[in-house]
Write a protein that holds these residues in place. Structure first.
Motif, mmCIF file in Angstrom:
data_model
loop_
_atom_site.group_PDB
_atom_site.id
_atom_site.type_symbol
_atom_site.label_atom_id
_atom_site.label_comp_id
_atom_site.label_asym_id
_atom_site.label_seq_id
_atom_site.Cartn_x
_atom_site.Cartn_y
_atom_site.Cartn_z
ATOM 1 N N GLY A 224 0.784 -1.230 0.000
ATOM 2 C CA GLY A 224 0.000 0.000 0.000
ATOM 3 C C GLY A 224 0.807 1.266 0.000
ATOM 4 O O GLY A 224 0.247 2.366 0.113
ATOM 5 N N ALA A 225 2.122 1.152 -0.137
ATOM 6 C CA ALA A 225 2.953 2.361 -0.166
ATOM 7 C C ALA A 225 2.687 3.131 -1.453
ATOM 8 O O ALA A 225 2.644 2.552 -2.530
ATOM 9 N N PRO A 226 2.508 4.443 -1.359
ATOM 10 C CA PRO A 226 2.295 5.235 -2.572
ATOM 11 C C PRO A 226 3.571 5.341 -3.387
ATOM 12 O O PRO A 226 4.666 5.026 -2.899
ATOM 13 N N GLU A 227 3.436 5.781 -4.628
ATOM 14 C CA GLU A 227 4.617 5.994 -5.457
ATOM 15 C C GLU A 227 5.499 7.084 -4.855
ATOM 16 O O GLU A 227 5.004 8.058 -4.291
ATOM 17 N N ARG A 228 6.790 6.872 -4.989
ATOM 18 C CA ARG A 228 7.732 7.863 -4.458
ATOM 19 C C ARG A 228 7.611 9.153 -5.261
ATOM 20 O O ARG A 228 7.532 9.131 -6.486
ATOM 21 N N PRO A 229 7.602 10.300 -4.581
ATOM 22 C CA PRO A 229 7.551 11.576 -5.312
ATOM 23 C C PRO A 229 8.743 11.725 -6.254
ATOM 24 O O PRO A 229 9.828 11.212 -5.976
ATOM 25 N N ARG B 104 0.785 1.371 9.870
ATOM 26 C CA ARG B 104 0.001 0.854 8.742
ATOM 27 C C ARG B 104 0.343 -0.612 8.467
ATOM 28 O O ARG B 104 1.495 -1.001 8.394
ATOM 29 N N PRO C 169 6.605 11.449 4.166
ATOM 30 C CA PRO C 169 5.769 10.255 4.042
ATOM 31 C C PRO C 169 6.454 9.072 4.714
ATOM 32 O O PRO C 169 7.673 8.883 4.577
ATOM 33 N N ASP D 19 6.699 6.069 4.145
ATOM 34 C CA ASP D 19 7.336 5.079 3.280
ATOM 35 C C ASP D 19 8.603 5.617 2.615
ATOM 36 O O ASP D 19 9.157 4.960 1.728
ATOM 37 N N ARG D 20 9.055 6.776 3.025
ATOM 38 C CA ARG D 20 10.213 7.425 2.400
ATOM 39 C C ARG D 20 11.425 6.498 2.368
ATOM 40 O O ARG D 20 12.207 6.505 1.410
#
Length: 328
Positions: free
Chosen positions: A92-97, A232, A312, A314-315
């Motif tokens: 569920g980690a979002p895409e890295r900026p 999470r 974030p 997940d960084r």
């Protein structure tokens, strides 16, 4: 037939990958003989399009052992965590900026004060300096016992893993750091506050003065009511480490991220606080060196660092795996 490639065993079968990326699955009982190839299976001219710096980075990666803690205590060592369990925690980690903010992290350690495999602050500082330095857009430095004035001025996050202490001089450094929006993470005995545990607890929630403690299996239960981003995908976690309880201070229920059961009651074991713009994250586990090579514990600490930096959570997910111990 003759198959040339790199072989590995998965579920009792040989998976042989060739230079084209094709994988052939073979039953070991069907193998008549095997011998080392005289030719590398790496594609020809692999390095041709790489710059000198890229080649140096590649060989550094291939030849440098990943950062790990000393594995000098075998007795009681927990079994490695399955890789699938770790992947589920990372899901569920979002895409890295596309663009990352540069983060300054200071790792604070002190003299080792326990036996093999316990409270190895210097080894942690060395291993995690290498680990965190491999992340993108990060400046990492170290401090012995306490950060310098310059480090307090520049740091986004201070990570303390040593035998803690507290006094007015340290309050004069930490209070303005938190007030300006800095983050501080305290691991295990870094919460020691004698003889000023009451004042220390005002900054970190709970501190050690006269406490109870236990070494061994921990059944960590996460507080799903608060949905803290650090937690999470975590509901329960089995660890072998040390818990503290009957600590000095007051901690609201909505600041408790996870608990363990001690003396018939749930005791805080991970928690977070916010002081105006500043953030504090605390982990009581961290007694044994093996915990820092447990990828699940790493996730919690790395998310805690990111949360303290207002990044974030997940960084730093890429740092979960290098040198970690897990079962395939």
């Amino acid at each position: 037939r003759v198959i040339t490639g790199s072989a590995r065993t998965i579920d009792g079968k040989l998976h042989i990958g060739d230079t084209d990326g094709k994988v052939t699955v073979v039953d070991p009982k069907d193998v008549e003989s095997s011998e080392p190839s005289k030719l590398s299976i790496m594609p020809e001219n692999l390095l041709k399009d790489l710059s000198e710096a890229d080649r140096r980075d590649l060989f550094t990666y291939l030849l440098t052992p990943p950062p790990t803690m000393p594995r000098d205590l075998a007795e009681g060592r927990p079994r490695p965590r399955p890789r699938g369990e770790v992947l589920a925690l990372l899901a569920g980690a979002p895409e890295r900026p596309a663009k990352l903010r540069r983060v300054n992290i200071v790792l604070v350690a002190g003299p080792k004060d326990h036996g093999p495999g316990e409270h190895d602050y210097p080894a942690w500082q060395k291993a995690w300096t290498e680990l965190i330095a491999s992340a993108e857009e990060v400046d990492v430095s170290t401090a012995w016992e306490w950060p310098s004035k310059e480090q307090f001025a520049k740091a986004d996050v201070l990570v303390f893993f040593q035998r803690g202490t507290w006094n007015p001089d340290r309050a004069a450094d930490l209070d303005p750091f938190l007030a300006r929006g800095g983050g501080a993470l305290f691991i295990h005995w870094a919460v020691e506050g004698n003889p000023n545990a009451e004042e220390f607890a005002q900054r970190i929630g709970l501190a050690c003065k006269q406490i109870k403690y236990r070494h061994g299996p921990l059944d960590v239960e996460f507080n799903r009511a608060i949905s803290h981003p650090v937690a999470r995908n975590f509901t329960r976690l089995q660890m072998v480490d040390e818990s503290y309880w009957e600590m000095t201070g007051q901690l609201a229920d909505d600041r408790v991220i996870a608990t363990s059961r001690e003396d018939g009651a749930s005791q805080p074991i991970f928690w977070s606080l916010e002081h105006g713009k500043g953030r504090v994250f605390v982990s009581i586990p961290g007694h044994y060196s093996w915990s820092f090579d447990d990828p699940a514990f790493r996730i919690l600490l790395l998310r805690g660092i990111a949360w303290c930096a207002k990044e974030p959570v997940d960084r730093f997910n890429d740092l979960v795996w290098p040198g970690a111990e897990f079962a395939r």
